[in-house]
Design a protein around this motif. Structure first.
Motif, PDB file in Angstrom:
ATOM      1  N   ASN A   1       0.811  -1.221   0.000  1.00 18.41           N
ATOM      2  CA  ASN A   1       0.000   0.000   0.000  1.00 18.41           C
ATOM      3  C   ASN A   1       0.842   1.268   0.000  1.00 18.41           C
ATOM      4  O   ASN A   1       0.440   2.273  -0.579  1.00 18.41           O
ATOM      5  CB  ASN A   1      -0.953   0.013   1.195  1.00 18.41           C
ATOM      6  CG  ASN A   1      -2.193  -0.814   0.916  1.00 18.41           C
ATOM      7  OD1 ASN A   1      -2.622  -0.947  -0.211  1.00 18.41           O
ATOM      8  ND2 ASN A   1      -2.766  -1.361   1.971  1.00 18.41           N
TER       9      ASN A   1
ATOM     10  N   LEU B   1       1.997   1.713  -3.584  1.00 21.31           N
ATOM     11  CA  LEU B   1       0.851   2.106  -4.392  1.00 21.31           C
ATOM     12  C   LEU B   1       0.465   3.559  -4.120  1.00 21.31           C
ATOM     13  O   LEU B   1       0.165   4.318  -5.045  1.00 21.31           O
ATOM     14  CB  LEU B   1      -0.321   1.171  -4.103  1.00 21.31           C
ATOM     15  CG  LEU B   1      -1.449   1.132  -5.100  1.00 21.31           C
ATOM     16  CD1 LEU B   1      -0.952   0.771  -6.484  1.00 21.31           C
ATOM     17  CD2 LEU B   1      -2.502   0.149  -4.652  1.00 21.31           C
ATOM     18  N   GLY B   2       0.505   3.965  -2.858  1.00 18.69           N
ATOM     19  CA  GLY B   2       0.201   5.352  -2.500  1.00 18.69           C
ATOM     20  C   GLY B   2       1.165   6.326  -3.155  1.00 18.69           C
ATOM     21  O   GLY B   2       0.755   7.380  -3.659  1.00 18.69           O
TER      22      GLY B   2
ATOM     23  N   ILE C   1       2.835   5.845  -5.906  1.00 20.12           N
ATOM     24  CA  ILE C   1       2.567   5.835  -7.348  1.00 20.12           C
ATOM     25  C   ILE C   1       1.369   6.733  -7.663  1.00 20.12           C
ATOM     26  O   ILE C   1       1.429   7.578  -8.561  1.00 20.12           O
ATOM     27  CB  ILE C   1       2.322   4.403  -7.860  1.00 20.12           C
ATOM     28  CG1 ILE C   1       3.605   3.569  -7.769  1.00 20.12           C
ATOM     29  CG2 ILE C   1       1.787   4.415  -9.293  1.00 20.12           C
ATOM     30  CD1 ILE C   1       3.389   2.088  -7.994  1.00 20.12           C
ATOM     31  N   PHE C   2       0.269   6.553  -6.918  1.00 16.51           N
ATOM     32  CA  PHE C   2      -0.919   7.368  -7.172  1.00 16.51           C
ATOM     33  C   PHE C   2      -0.652   8.844  -6.885  1.00 16.51           C
ATOM     34  O   PHE C   2      -1.118   9.717  -7.610  1.00 16.51           O
ATOM     35  CB  PHE C   2      -2.114   6.872  -6.364  1.00 16.51           C
ATOM     36  CG  PHE C   2      -2.785   5.676  -6.975  1.00 16.51           C
ATOM     37  CD1 PHE C   2      -3.268   5.700  -8.270  1.00 16.51           C
ATOM     38  CD2 PHE C   2      -2.939   4.513  -6.244  1.00 16.51           C
ATOM     39  CE1 PHE C   2      -3.891   4.603  -8.845  1.00 16.51           C
ATOM     40  CE2 PHE C   2      -3.562   3.406  -6.797  1.00 16.51           C
ATOM     41  CZ  PHE C   2      -4.036   3.454  -8.098  1.00 16.51           C
ATOM     42  N   LYS C   3       0.112   9.130  -5.846  1.00 19.17           N
ATOM     43  CA  LYS C   3       0.470  10.520  -5.533  1.00 19.17           C
ATOM     44  C   LYS C   3       1.251  11.122  -6.702  1.00 19.17           C
ATOM     45  O   LYS C   3       0.987  12.247  -7.128  1.00 19.17           O
ATOM     46  CB  LYS C   3       1.304  10.584  -4.266  1.00 19.17           C
ATOM     47  CG  LYS C   3       1.791  11.982  -3.946  1.00 19.17           C
ATOM     48  CD  LYS C   3       2.743  11.983  -2.763  1.00 19.17           C
ATOM     49  CE  LYS C   3       3.373  13.358  -2.599  1.00 19.17           C
ATOM     50  NZ  LYS C   3       4.453  13.352  -1.626  1.00 19.17           N
TER      51      LYS C   3
ATOM     52  N   LEU D   1       1.269  10.214  -9.843  1.00 18.18           N
ATOM     53  CA  LEU D   1       0.483  10.320 -11.067  1.00 18.18           C
ATOM     54  C   LEU D   1      -0.753  11.194 -10.920  1.00 18.18           C
ATOM     55  O   LEU D   1      -1.462  11.437 -11.902  1.00 18.18           O
ATOM     56  CB  LEU D   1       0.081   8.919 -11.551  1.00 18.18           C
ATOM     57  CG  LEU D   1       1.246   8.022 -11.960  1.00 18.18           C
ATOM     58  CD1 LEU D   1       0.746   6.627 -12.309  1.00 18.18           C
ATOM     59  CD2 LEU D   1       2.025   8.628 -13.115  1.00 18.18           C
ATOM     60  N   ALA D   2      -1.010  11.702  -9.712  1.00 16.77           N
ATOM     61  CA  ALA D   2      -2.172  12.565  -9.486  1.00 16.77           C
ATOM     62  C   ALA D   2      -2.018  13.924 -10.157  1.00 16.77           C
ATOM     63  O   ALA D   2      -3.002  14.569 -10.498  1.00 16.77           O
ATOM     64  CB  ALA D   2      -2.411  12.740  -7.986  1.00 16.77           C
TER      65      ALA D   2
ATOM     66  N   ARG E   1       2.001  13.343 -15.012  1.00 18.60           N
ATOM     67  CA  ARG E   1       1.465  12.372 -15.980  1.00 18.60           C
ATOM     68  C   ARG E   1       1.952  12.709 -17.383  1.00 18.60           C
ATOM     69  O   ARG E   1       2.295  11.820 -18.164  1.00 18.60           O
ATOM     70  CB  ARG E   1      -0.063  12.347 -15.934  1.00 18.60           C
ATOM     71  CG  ARG E   1      -0.628  11.686 -14.697  1.00 18.60           C
ATOM     72  CD  ARG E   1      -2.125  11.400 -14.826  1.00 18.60           C
ATOM     73  NE  ARG E   1      -2.915  12.556 -15.193  1.00 18.60           N
ATOM     74  CZ  ARG E   1      -3.475  13.415 -14.340  1.00 18.60           C
ATOM     75  NH1 ARG E   1      -3.300  13.244 -13.041  1.00 18.60           N
ATOM     76  NH2 ARG E   1      -4.206  14.425 -14.765  1.00 18.60           N
TER      77      ARG E   1
ATOM     78  N   LEU F   1       1.452  -1.300 -10.433  1.00 17.17           N
ATOM     79  CA  LEU F   1       0.178  -0.627 -10.683  1.00 17.17           C
ATOM     80  C   LEU F   1      -0.724  -1.492 -11.557  1.00 17.17           C
ATOM     81  O   LEU F   1      -1.917  -1.633 -11.300  1.00 17.17           O
ATOM     82  CB  LEU F   1       0.436   0.728 -11.341  1.00 17.17           C
ATOM     83  CG  LEU F   1      -0.764   1.610 -11.622  1.00 17.17           C
ATOM     84  CD1 LEU F   1      -1.529   1.925 -10.349  1.00 17.17           C
ATOM     85  CD2 LEU F   1      -0.305   2.885 -12.303  1.00 17.17           C
TER      86      LEU F   1
ATOM     87  N   TRP G   1      -2.286  -4.270  -9.534  1.00 20.22           N
ATOM     88  CA  TRP G   1      -3.366  -3.766  -8.683  1.00 20.22           C
ATOM     89  C   TRP G   1      -4.636  -3.544  -9.505  1.00 20.22           C
ATOM     90  O   TRP G   1      -5.722  -3.959  -9.109  1.00 20.22           O
ATOM     91  CB  TRP G   1      -2.927  -2.478  -7.992  1.00 20.22           C
ATOM     92  CG  TRP G   1      -3.922  -1.959  -7.013  1.00 20.22           C
ATOM     93  CD1 TRP G   1      -4.077  -2.352  -5.715  1.00 20.22           C
ATOM     94  CD2 TRP G   1      -4.925  -0.961  -7.251  1.00 20.22           C
ATOM     95  NE1 TRP G   1      -5.107  -1.649  -5.127  1.00 20.22           N
ATOM     96  CE2 TRP G   1      -5.641  -0.792  -6.059  1.00 20.22           C
ATOM     97  CE3 TRP G   1      -5.266  -0.202  -8.358  1.00 20.22           C
ATOM     98  CZ2 TRP G   1      -6.681   0.115  -5.930  1.00 20.22           C
ATOM     99  CZ3 TRP G   1      -6.313   0.703  -8.240  1.00 20.22           C
ATOM    100  CH2 TRP G   1      -6.994   0.853  -7.035  1.00 20.22           C
ATOM    101  N   VAL G   2      -4.496  -2.896 -10.644  1.00 20.19           N
ATOM    102  CA  VAL G   2      -5.650  -2.624 -11.510  1.00 20.19           C
ATOM    103  C   VAL G   2      -6.258  -3.940 -12.006  1.00 20.19           C
ATOM    104  O   VAL G   2      -7.478  -4.099 -12.023  1.00 20.19           O
ATOM    105  CB  VAL G   2      -5.259  -1.703 -12.686  1.00 20.19           C
ATOM    106  CG1 VAL G   2      -6.366  -1.634 -13.730  1.00 20.19           C
ATOM    107  CG2 VAL G   2      -4.915  -0.313 -12.178  1.00 20.19           C
TER     108      VAL G   2
END
Length: 105
Positions: free
Chosen positions: A4, A7-8, A10-12, A14-15, A20, A81, A84-85
């Motif tokens: 997690n 993953l956090g 990565i999302f941070k 790409l936010a 991006r 990622l 997870w998806v």
């Protein structure tokens, strides 16, 4: 199972739309920071801050050769990622298949 914390990060990373966009540009091949900067209406230090976030998420790597810094994609965490998806895609496809069977009856 996907970490997690990873993953956090990565999302941070790409936010942000600029990050991006940087990742999208790097899919075409490595670029130097000097080449990246003009694409964005910001200074090289501002681009470097975005690159730091991407690097902390292990989405990119930088190689310094004398005064030039070249940036390229590191596919390792993109695989994380993708895993997870894929897990949630499988889950929701299963649920939708069950719903479809229930509706068709």
């Amino acid at each position: 199972m996907v970490n997690n914390e990873t993953l956090g990060a990565i999302f941070k990373a790409l936010a942000d739309p600029t990050r991006r966009s940087i990742v999208e540009r790097l899919t075409k091949g490595p670029l130097s920071v000097d080449v990246l900067s003009p694409y964005y209406n910001m200074s090289a230090p501002a681009i470097t801050k975005h690159l730091n976030v991407l690097e902390q998420a292990a989405l990119i790597k930088r190689v310094k050769q004398s005064r030039n810094v070249t940036v390229y994609i590191d596919p390792t965490h993109f695989a994380t990622l993708e895993t997870w998806v894929a897990t949630y895609t499988k889950f929701w496809n299963s649920k939708l298949d069950q719903l479809e069977k229930h509706i068709i009856k």
